[in-house]
Design a protein around this motif. Structure first.
Motif, mmCIF file in Angstrom:
data_model
loop_
_atom_site.group_PDB
_atom_site.id
_atom_site.type_symbol
_atom_site.label_atom_id
_atom_site.label_comp_id
_atom_site.label_asym_id
_atom_site.label_seq_id
_atom_site.Cartn_x
_atom_site.Cartn_y
_atom_site.Cartn_z
ATOM 1 N N SER A 111 0.675 -1.358 -0.259
ATOM 2 C CA SER A 111 0.163 -0.151 0.297
ATOM 3 C C SER A 111 1.064 1.174 -0.184
ATOM 4 O O SER A 111 0.472 2.307 -0.331
ATOM 5 N N PHE A 112 2.251 1.346 0.461
ATOM 6 C CA PHE A 112 3.042 2.288 0.626
ATOM 7 C C PHE A 112 2.946 2.412 -0.910
ATOM 8 O O PHE A 112 3.308 3.999 -0.383
ATOM 9 N N ASP A 113 3.355 1.926 -1.554
ATOM 10 C CA ASP A 113 4.169 2.057 -2.833
ATOM 11 C C ASP A 113 3.564 0.970 -4.380
ATOM 12 O O ASP A 113 4.299 -0.088 -4.036
ATOM 13 N N LYS A 114 2.421 1.289 -4.393
ATOM 14 C CA LYS A 114 1.440 0.732 -5.424
ATOM 15 C C LYS A 114 2.240 0.403 -6.682
ATOM 16 O O LYS A 114 2.768 1.395 -7.141
ATOM 17 N N GLY A 115 2.154 -0.999 -7.044
ATOM 18 C CA GLY A 115 3.681 -1.134 -8.220
ATOM 19 C C GLY A 115 4.902 -0.791 -8.388
ATOM 20 O O GLY A 115 4.908 -1.232 -9.312
ATOM 21 N N ASN A 116 4.925 -1.202 -6.673
ATOM 22 C CA ASN A 116 6.631 -0.555 -6.466
ATOM 23 C C ASN A 116 6.798 0.731 -8.011
ATOM 24 O O ASN A 116 8.345 0.211 -8.329
ATOM 25 N N LYS A 117 5.822 1.827 -8.186
ATOM 26 C CA LYS A 117 6.451 2.948 -8.707
ATOM 27 C C LYS A 117 7.798 3.429 -8.573
ATOM 28 O O LYS A 117 8.313 4.266 -8.977
ATOM 29 N N TYR A 118 7.607 3.694 -7.139
ATOM 30 C CA TYR A 118 9.928 4.224 -6.583
ATOM 31 C C TYR A 118 10.351 3.494 -6.308
ATOM 32 O O TYR A 118 11.477 4.255 -5.584
ATOM 33 N N SER A 119 10.495 1.654 -5.952
ATOM 34 C CA SER A 119 10.893 1.246 -4.577
ATOM 35 C C SER A 119 11.263 -0.532 -5.421
ATOM 36 O O SER A 119 10.079 -1.021 -5.609
ATOM 37 N N VAL A 120 12.661 -0.475 -5.306
ATOM 38 C CA VAL A 120 12.526 -2.182 -5.769
ATOM 39 C C VAL A 120 13.152 -2.814 -3.739
ATOM 40 O O VAL A 120 14.266 -2.507 -2.928
ATOM 41 N N PRO A 121 12.877 -3.849 -3.368
ATOM 42 C CA PRO A 121 13.281 -4.369 -1.723
ATOM 43 C C PRO A 121 14.123 -4.746 -2.211
ATOM 44 O O PRO A 121 14.359 -5.627 -2.695
ATOM 45 N N TYR A 122 14.943 -4.238 -1.053
ATOM 46 C CA TYR A 122 16.556 -4.917 -0.871
ATOM 47 C C TYR A 122 16.393 -5.818 0.551
ATOM 48 O O TYR A 122 17.232 -6.813 -0.295
ATOM 49 N N PHE A 123 16.438 -5.384 1.349
ATOM 50 C CA PHE A 123 15.826 -6.231 2.262
ATOM 51 C C PHE A 123 15.174 -6.191 3.580
ATOM 52 O O PHE A 123 14.546 -5.041 3.355
ATOM 53 N N TRP A 124 14.385 -6.745 4.083
ATOM 54 C CA TRP A 124 13.618 -6.677 5.254
ATOM 55 C C TRP A 124 14.211 -7.589 6.401
ATOM 56 O O TRP A 124 15.026 -8.677 6.175
ATOM 57 N N GLY A 125 13.179 -7.006 7.640
ATOM 58 C CA GLY A 125 13.876 -7.918 8.548
ATOM 59 C C GLY A 125 13.852 -6.739 10.041
ATOM 60 O O GLY A 125 12.342 -6.565 10.112
ATOM 61 N N SER A 126 13.423 -7.505 11.158
ATOM 62 C CA SER A 126 13.087 -6.319 12.808
ATOM 63 C C SER A 126 14.063 -5.747 13.134
ATOM 64 O O SER A 126 14.902 -5.927 13.157
ATOM 65 N N SER A 127 13.455 -5.525 14.123
ATOM 66 C CA SER A 127 14.358 -4.502 15.449
ATOM 67 C C SER A 127 13.807 -4.706 16.517
ATOM 68 O O SER A 127 13.244 -5.195 17.224
#
Length: 341
Positions: A111-127
């Motif tokens: 929802s924060f970037d529908k269609g990944n118009k501006y972003s490509v996921p690189y890493f995800w994780g936790s804190s």
């Protein structure tokens, strides 16, 4: 005169030599050097990496310096929202990213970037919370509120990261990590004020070092840092707090003002290659959003609860998104916290 002409020629030659090279503006210790060298070997494109230790530092540079020269930045989710809304990121041409198809569907078209118009996921994780069990029994740090134990005074590390730090304070009070209620934000700040005397250091450059050197006995760490620390010292264990914790995702984006856009696309597509993404994940310890890359990881890594937690643990986590109009409130309290006597 001849010396002046020679100097001017050398400057001109140097500028030409740099044309088509790539400047990556990235978090510290977030990209293996050998990956950059492999990209250069395969493409002939040189990569210069410049690092930062917070989203705020990166955002300020991109926003305030028109001729920043950076070709790729690595913003977290909330800053993708903020920077795209302010026109600081270029829309992406997916036809130039054929390896985009390798990404896990759970992490794209959010929802924060529908269609990944501006972003490509690189890493995800936790804190979460890392505990050096040589000095502090693991059972003594299960909850965020356990950090207030007087025995830990002067022995705690916190990330030098507004969102990460406020996330633990919000969760300690039973609120969302994305809460925009000013009263709730103030309560989170008050919790951090109580915690501040126990904090030995704020660090986002390489926070695991304070744990490995025994400067801190308990630390708020990103899971990748905790994974590497655990590999070096198995006594350092990672805890997902009982109240919940924050999940995050970092992305590859092309900023407004980039000089080498075609080269940026080539680099991002290279990073999305399964073999390359797997190599990065193995070394960095963070969770890869690349489904094909995960298949290539050693079983030990795929089964690590630090990098790839179970579904029941994931259910307690909450992804950080944009803070909207509450952003200045958070920034005000963050500044007060960091400048406290």
């Amino acid at each position: 005169m001849k010396k002046l002409i020679f100097t001017l020629l050398m400057v001109a030659f140097s500028s030409t030599a740099l044309a088509g090279d790539l400047i990556l503006y990235n978090w510290s210790e977030y990209m293996p050097r050998e990956v950059l060298e492999q990209f250069t070997k395969e493409t002939g494109i040189q990569v210069k990496e410049v690092t930062y230790d917070s989203n705020e530092a990166m955002y300020t540079k991109i926003k305030m310096v028109a001729d920043h020269d950076y070709d790729i930045v690595v913003p977290s989710t909330d800053f993708v929202v903020r920077m795209s809304a302010e026109g600081l990121l270029l829309p992406l041409d997916k036809s130039k990213l054929p390896n985009f198809k390798n990404l896990d569907k759970r992490f794209v078209d959010q929802s924060f970037d529908k269609g990944n118009k501006y972003s490509v996921p690189y890493f995800w994780g936790s804190s979460g919370i890392a505990v050096n069990t040589q000095f502090v029994p693991l059972e003594k740090v299960k909850s965020i509120k356990d950090l207030l134990n007087p025995e830990l005074k002067g022995r705690i590390l916190l990330l030098n990261d507004l969102r990460g730090v406020f996330a633990i304070a919000l969760k300690a009070n039973g609120f969302s990590v994305n809460d925009q209620n000013p009263e709730h934000i103030q309560k989170a700040y008050e919790f951090l004020q109580k915690l501040l005397p126990s904090v030995k250091v704020f660090d986002s450059d390489s926070p695991k070092q304070a744990m490995l050197s025994n400067e801190a006995m308990v630390g708020q760490l990103w899971n990748g840092e905790a994974y590497v620390a655990n590999q070096e010292n198995p006594a350092i264990q990672y805890v997902y707090p009982t109240e919940g914790y924050s999940l995050w995702m970092d992305h590859l984006s092309i900023p407004r003002g980039a000089n080498n856009v075609d080269e940026a696309y080539k680099f991002i597509n290279f990073i999305l290659r399964p073999d390359v993404a797997a190599k990065i994940a193995r070394e960095m310890g963070y969770s890869s959003p690349n489904a094909e890359a995960v298949k290539l990881l050693p079983e030990e890594t795929r089964n690590s609860m630090i990098s790839y937690p179970s579904d029941d643990i994931l259910a307690r986590g909450e992804f950080e998104v944009g803070l909207g109009e509450a952003t200045p409130i958070y920034e005000k309290y963050w500044l007060k916290l960091k400048t406290a006597d």
